[in-house]
Scaffold this motif. Sequence first.
Motif, mmCIF file in Angstrom:
data_model
loop_
_atom_site.group_PDB
_atom_site.id
_atom_site.type_symbol
_atom_site.label_atom_id
_atom_site.label_comp_id
_atom_site.label_asym_id
_atom_site.label_seq_id
_atom_site.Cartn_x
_atom_site.Cartn_y
_atom_site.Cartn_z
ATOM 1 N N VAL A 78 0.844 -1.197 0.000
ATOM 2 C CA VAL A 78 0.000 0.000 0.000
ATOM 3 C C VAL A 78 0.883 1.252 0.000
ATOM 4 N N PRO A 79 0.736 2.128 -0.991
ATOM 5 C CA PRO A 79 1.532 3.368 -1.006
ATOM 6 C C PRO A 79 1.130 4.297 0.143
ATOM 7 N N GLY A 80 2.081 5.098 0.599
ATOM 8 C CA GLY A 80 1.781 6.131 1.573
ATOM 9 C C GLY A 80 1.638 5.662 3.004
ATOM 10 N N ALA A 92 -4.302 -3.065 -2.690
ATOM 11 C CA ALA A 92 -3.771 -1.838 -2.092
ATOM 12 C C ALA A 92 -4.750 -0.678 -2.207
ATOM 13 N N TRP A 93 -5.482 -0.610 -3.332
ATOM 14 C CA TRP A 93 -6.370 0.541 -3.508
ATOM 15 C C TRP A 93 -7.573 0.514 -2.550
ATOM 16 N N GLU A 123 -6.055 2.488 0.237
ATOM 17 C CA GLU A 123 -5.892 3.878 -0.191
ATOM 18 C C GLU A 123 -7.219 4.619 -0.207
ATOM 19 N N ASP A 124 -8.250 3.985 -0.792
ATOM 20 C CA ASP A 124 -9.567 4.620 -0.856
ATOM 21 C C ASP A 124 -10.168 4.794 0.537
ATOM 22 N N ALA A 159 -8.422 7.745 2.257
ATOM 23 C CA ALA A 159 -8.898 8.984 1.625
ATOM 24 C C ALA A 159 -10.331 9.292 2.043
#
Length: 266
Positions: free
Chosen positions: A45-47, A111-112, A115-116, A119
Amino acid sequence: MSVVIVIPARHASTRYPGKPLVELRGASGQARSLIRRSWDAAMSVPGIDQVIVATDDDRIRDHAEGFGAQVAMTSPDCRNGTERCAEAVAALATTPEIVVNLQGDAPLTPAWFVEDLVAGLRAAPKAQVATPVLRCTGRMRADLIDDRHAGRVGGTTAVFGHDGRALYFSKEVVPFVPDAIADDAPSPVFHHVGVYAYRPEALAEYATWPEGVLERLEGLEQLRFLERGRHMLCVEVEARGRQFWELNNPQDVSRLESMMSEMGME
């Protein structure tokens, strides 16, 4: 602003003892433990600033440290993953902005999704907790119903309002749908994805409350927030062609391995 992923894992699972150490074979036939695959998912997962495996079991600690994971040892008295996350985060030197609970039985989490989710929580200042939901196809809904008819605990479903605020979660398939739905058609049933994002204040508060009645009956830890009137946000995520399932029962091992093979996951 920091985001920490905590992966709670316990060996003494009621339905599936030793589940975190169960091996799953991917498309190449390579075997990796459930907890390793969940850690791999978190690391992709980015970030994310930090990934922690939280456990009360020496076997899981030794195994996780063996593949390079950071491990927090937590009390065996933790009643669920959210309490285990709260204990692990309380021991950190710096409090993060958001804590993500990526449960150790959901290695197919893309991963998204995370992320979602992060956010979504950042964009909803009134929400204290957020969790992803995935709209079921007719086939996925039928699989959930088949599990229930067979007496197996399958996935969890979510019901929420027009603003995304969670109304209820259940291991039954809700809402009731009177009409047949084609396998590849969207349904009004949403599969709850076993991931949570908490504001740290809400997470700390959760650990001080006794177990709720609905939480105990359904065996769903997130219901404690709803029983206390807290604002939980459901964030709809997109599958993007990926299959998703959690490992709840021994029978799910072959299902997950088949999905990984179809998706080309090693």
